[in-house]
Design a protein around this motif. Structure first.
Motif, PDB file in Angstrom:
ATOM      1  N   MET A  88       0.628  -1.140  -0.254  1.00 25.17           N
ATOM      2  CA  MET A  88       0.217   0.513   0.186  1.00 25.17           C
ATOM      3  C   MET A  88       0.843   1.126   0.049  1.00 25.17           C
ATOM      4  N   THR A  89       2.179   0.718   0.372  1.00 26.76           N
ATOM      5  CA  THR A  89       2.779   2.749   0.372  1.00 26.76           C
ATOM      6  C   THR A  89       2.679   3.264  -0.656  1.00 26.76           C
ATOM      7  N   CYS A  90       2.719   1.990  -1.914  1.00 28.55           N
ATOM      8  CA  CYS A  90       2.051   2.345  -3.902  1.00 28.55           C
ATOM      9  C   CYS A  90       0.684   2.652  -3.871  1.00 28.55           C
ATOM     10  N   GLN A  93      -2.087   4.660  -3.290  1.00 24.51           N
ATOM     11  CA  GLN A  93      -2.092   6.186  -4.022  1.00 24.51           C
ATOM     12  C   GLN A  93      -1.999   4.736  -5.847  1.00 24.51           C
ATOM     13  N   ILE A  94      -1.505   4.516  -6.434  1.00 25.60           N
ATOM     14  CA  ILE A  94      -2.120   4.150  -8.095  1.00 25.60           C
ATOM     15  C   ILE A  94      -2.156   3.017  -8.284  1.00 25.60           C
ATOM     16  N   TRP A  95      -3.360   2.409  -9.451  1.00 28.99           N
ATOM     17  CA  TRP A  95      -4.685   1.393  -9.060  1.00 28.99           C
ATOM     18  C   TRP A  95      -4.974   1.152  -8.068  1.00 28.99           C
ATOM     19  N   THR A  96      -5.486   2.444  -7.579  1.00 26.85           N
ATOM     20  CA  THR A  96      -6.161   2.377  -6.518  1.00 26.85           C
ATOM     21  C   THR A  96      -7.962   1.315  -6.981  1.00 26.85           C
ATOM     22  N   ASP A  97      -7.662   1.841  -7.935  1.00 28.11           N
ATOM     23  CA  ASP A  97      -9.520   0.663  -8.476  1.00 28.11           C
ATOM     24  C   ASP A  97      -9.209  -0.602  -9.317  1.00 28.11           C
ATOM     25  N   ALA A  98      -7.988  -1.091  -9.278  1.00 25.08           N
ATOM     26  CA  ALA A  98      -7.581  -2.397 -10.371  1.00 25.08           C
ATOM     27  C   ALA A  98      -7.997  -3.731  -9.814  1.00 25.08           C
TER      28      ALA A  98
ATOM     29  N   ARG B  93       4.951   6.836 -13.491  1.00 28.04           N
ATOM     30  CA  ARG B  93       3.908   5.911 -13.396  1.00 28.04           C
ATOM     31  C   ARG B  93       2.262   6.408 -12.680  1.00 28.04           C
ATOM     32  N   GLY B  94       2.005   7.847 -12.482  1.00 31.00           N
ATOM     33  CA  GLY B  94       1.203   8.408 -11.873  1.00 31.00           C
ATOM     34  C   GLY B  94       1.168   8.409 -10.834  1.00 31.00           C
ATOM     35  N   PHE B  95       2.354   8.058  -9.366  1.00 35.04           N
ATOM     36  CA  PHE B  95       2.095   8.184  -7.820  1.00 35.04           C
ATOM     37  C   PHE B  95       2.519   9.846  -7.660  1.00 35.04           C
ATOM     38  N   PRO B  96       2.273  10.388  -7.038  1.00 29.31           N
ATOM     39  CA  PRO B  96       1.921  11.831  -6.328  1.00 29.31           C
ATOM     40  C   PRO B  96       3.415  11.971  -6.925  1.00 29.31           C
ATOM     41  N   ALA B  97       3.741  14.034  -7.116  1.00 29.82           N
ATOM     42  CA  ALA B  97       5.488  14.003  -6.935  1.00 29.82           C
ATOM     43  C   ALA B  97       5.857  14.206  -5.879  1.00 29.82           C
ATOM     44  N   PRO B  98       6.702  14.180  -4.933  1.00 31.83           N
ATOM     45  CA  PRO B  98       6.691  14.355  -4.074  1.00 31.83           C
ATOM     46  C   PRO B  98       7.795  15.781  -4.149  1.00 31.83           C
ATOM     47  N   LEU B  99       7.749  16.576  -3.216  1.00 30.74           N
ATOM     48  CA  LEU B  99       9.523  18.029  -3.331  1.00 30.74           C
ATOM     49  C   LEU B  99      10.645  17.571  -3.475  1.00 30.74           C
ATOM     50  N   PRO B 100      11.408  18.194  -4.033  1.00 27.41           N
ATOM     51  CA  PRO B 100      12.399  17.764  -4.052  1.00 27.41           C
ATOM     52  C   PRO B 100      13.163  17.709  -2.722  1.00 27.41           C
ATOM     53  N   LEU B 101      14.413  16.602  -2.361  1.00 23.83           N
ATOM     54  CA  LEU B 101      15.080  16.286  -1.154  1.00 23.83           C
ATOM     55  C   LEU B 101      16.236  18.072  -1.102  1.00 23.83           C
ATOM     56  N   VAL B 102      16.135  18.210  -2.665  1.00 24.35           N
ATOM     57  CA  VAL B 102      17.556  19.353  -1.962  1.00 24.35           C
ATOM     58  C   VAL B 102      16.838  20.599  -2.612  1.00 24.35           C
ATOM     59  N   THR B 103      17.061  21.678  -1.815  1.00 22.75           N
ATOM     60  CA  THR B 103      16.563  22.709  -1.528  1.00 22.75           C
ATOM     61  C   THR B 103      17.477  23.467  -2.922  1.00 22.75           C
ATOM     62  N   PRO B 104      16.615  24.928  -3.889  1.00 25.03           N
ATOM     63  CA  PRO B 104      17.359  25.279  -5.188  1.00 25.03           C
ATOM     64  C   PRO B 104      18.708  25.924  -4.683  1.00 25.03           C
ATOM     65  N   GLY B 123       2.643  13.117   5.205  1.00 22.66           N
ATOM     66  CA  GLY B 123       1.362  13.586   3.843  1.00 22.66           C
ATOM     67  C   GLY B 123       1.052  11.997   3.171  1.00 22.66           C
ATOM     68  N   ILE B 124       1.100  11.721   2.259  1.00 15.81           N
ATOM     69  CA  ILE B 124       1.390  10.957   1.273  1.00 15.81           C
ATOM     70  C   ILE B 124       1.999   9.457   1.222  1.00 15.81           C
ATOM     71  N   MET B 125       3.465  10.001   2.015  1.00 16.86           N
ATOM     72  CA  MET B 125       4.434   8.976   1.733  1.00 16.86           C
ATOM     73  C   MET B 125       4.748   8.351   3.637  1.00 16.86           C
ATOM     74  N   TYR B 126       4.153   6.930   3.497  1.00 16.34           N
ATOM     75  CA  TYR B 126       4.139   6.450   3.914  1.00 16.34           C
ATOM     76  C   TYR B 126       5.381   5.797   5.096  1.00 16.34           C
ATOM     77  N   GLY B 127       5.659   5.465   6.294  1.00 19.86           N
ATOM     78  CA  GLY B 127       6.741   5.181   7.490  1.00 19.86           C
ATOM     79  C   GLY B 127       7.404   4.537   6.887  1.00 19.86           C
ATOM     80  N   PHE B 128       8.543   4.164   7.307  1.00 18.68           N
ATOM     81  CA  PHE B 128       9.675   2.674   6.848  1.00 18.68           C
ATOM     82  C   PHE B 128      10.079   2.746   7.791  1.00 18.68           C
ATOM     83  N   ALA B 129       9.659   3.123   9.037  1.00 17.68           N
ATOM     84  CA  ALA B 129      10.720   2.301  10.814  1.00 17.68           C
ATOM     85  C   ALA B 129      10.100   1.357  10.635  1.00 17.68           C
TER      86      ALA B 129
END
Lengths: 217, 167
Positions: A88-90, A93-98, B93-104, B123-129
């Motif tokens: 679900m990490t990806c 957000q993507i292929w949510t209706d697949a 492939r369609g995942f919402p783009a995150p903000l750049p990790l490096v400032t301008p 936000g929409i990024m899951y934790g990686f703990a």
């Protein structure tokens, strides 16, 4: 009194004896060799999974590293199957209706784990530790084959004791540099350190790797 | 008499030996994937969840940076891209783009902030703990500083050997 057996009887008897000998020999060979065949070992058989996960798409198509999902492979005996959270990490957000991912969403919402079926297994009397292999220079590909070509995952190697020992007797030629461990189609290039150099780098070879207790504990 | 005795011994010992003939490849032991007994124990008194335990910043070494590079490519690059710009393959492939990790102006985001975002997500990024060990999170943070610096590197930052090979 006429002869009881015609001359033909000699031929029949010899042929019968030979046939029985052949049958016994081939029967014995089959008995012993059968468990070592790729068919009996289920090499190359795809296994039905609750969701038809494609390594080909995720690894070759998207370039996702093995560790993204099998995240404990460097630290644990088990490479670990990913929890639904990882999918679900990806896929939140993507292929949510697949439709094909309905099982994943269901698992996530109901908080019940996916029942992924194990593809590669060794018998219970074999102690296998992923962590030590991966951190000592054995690539995933050496035992799992090129999973980036597998639309559905299958067991790529026989994993017989012979298979393990081939490498444990001569580990150097199977080692690769640390940055290539997770490459799915890796080949030696001229700049690759030689087997002896890799053995020294990973400190492999101080112990006899064919001792029984290395694998059977 | 001796013959009878050997037959008796055989008759008793063979079934005993045969008792050992089972399928050793399937032994009765706990399957960590499917056992009720291996469920996590209740949290002990006086402990904190593992990602809340303090994990001090490790010393900066070349090994840490290499580890960070490897972990960054495995866990971050699918979205954040190898450059940190946020146009990785999964974003394409369609995942919402995150903000750049490096400032301008070429700086990495604050270390502690990046560490915490890796741990619990944002936000929409899951934790990686569960997926990235604390020391590896610090390694990624260290690598991000190197990544930021590399994007504004000049010829003067190169070693003489690198300058020679870049001719």
């Amino acid at each position: 009194m006429a002869a009881l057996f015609t001359p033909r009887a000699n031929v029949i008897m010899t042929a019968s004896v030979l046939a029985i000998a052949c049958a016994v020999t081939s029967g014995c060979l089959l008995w012993f060799a059968w468990p070592y065949t790729d068919y009996a070992r289920q090499v190359g058989w795809t296994i039905e999974q609750p969701v038809p996960f494609s390594h080909q798409h995720h690894v070759a198509g998207l370039g996702i590293d093995c560790r993204f999902c099998h995240s404990s492979v460097e630290r644990s005996a088990q490479a670990s199957m990913p929890p639904t959270f990882t999918c679900m990490t990806c896929h939140s957000q993507i292929w949510t209706d697949a439709a094909v991912l309905a099982g994943i969403r269901d698992s996530f919402l109901r908080n019940t784990p996916m029942t992924w079926q194990r593809v590669t297994d060794v018998p219970d009397y074999v102690y296998f530790n992923h962590g030590i292999h991966v951190t000592k220079g054995v690539g995933c590909e050496s035992c799992h084959g090129n999973v980036a070509t597998m639309a559905l995952t299958y067991k790529a190697k026989s994993l017989t004791m012979q298979f393990c020992l081939d490498c444990h007797r001569d580990p150097g030629s199977s080692l690769r540099p640390a940055e290539n461990i997770f490459d799915t189609d890796w080949h030696r290039v001229p700049s690759t350190p030689g087997p002896a150099a890799l053995l020294a780098r990973y400190h492999v070879g101080g112990r006899n790797l064919t001792e029984c207790s290395i694998c059977h504990r | 008499m001796n013959a009878v005795r050997s037959v008796c011994i055989m008759a008793i010992s063979l079934p005993l030996l045969a008792g050992g003939c089972d399928d050793m490849s399937k032994q009765d032991r706990e399957n960590p994937y499917a056992s009720r007994n291996s469920a996590p124990a209740d949290i002990a008194q006086g402990t904190v969840p593992y990602h809340d335990a303090p994990h001090p910043v490790p010393p900066l070494t070349a090994g840490l940076l290499q580890r960070g590079r490897s972990e960054y490519h495995a866990f971050c690059a699918p979205c954040h891209a190898e450059t940190g710009n946020g146009d990785g393959m999964v974003v394409q492939r369609g995942f919402p783009a995150p903000l750049p990790l490096v400032t301008p102006d070429g700086h990495a985001l604050p270390s502690r902030h990046v560490y915490d975002v890796i741990t619990v997500g944002q936000g929409i990024m899951y934790g990686f703990a569960q997926r990235i060990a604390p020391e590896d999170r610090w390694a990624i943070v260290a690598y991000l500083h190197a990544l930021a610096r590399s994007q504004h590197a000049t010829r003067a930052d190169m070693t003489p050997e690198q300058q020679a090979s870049a001719q």
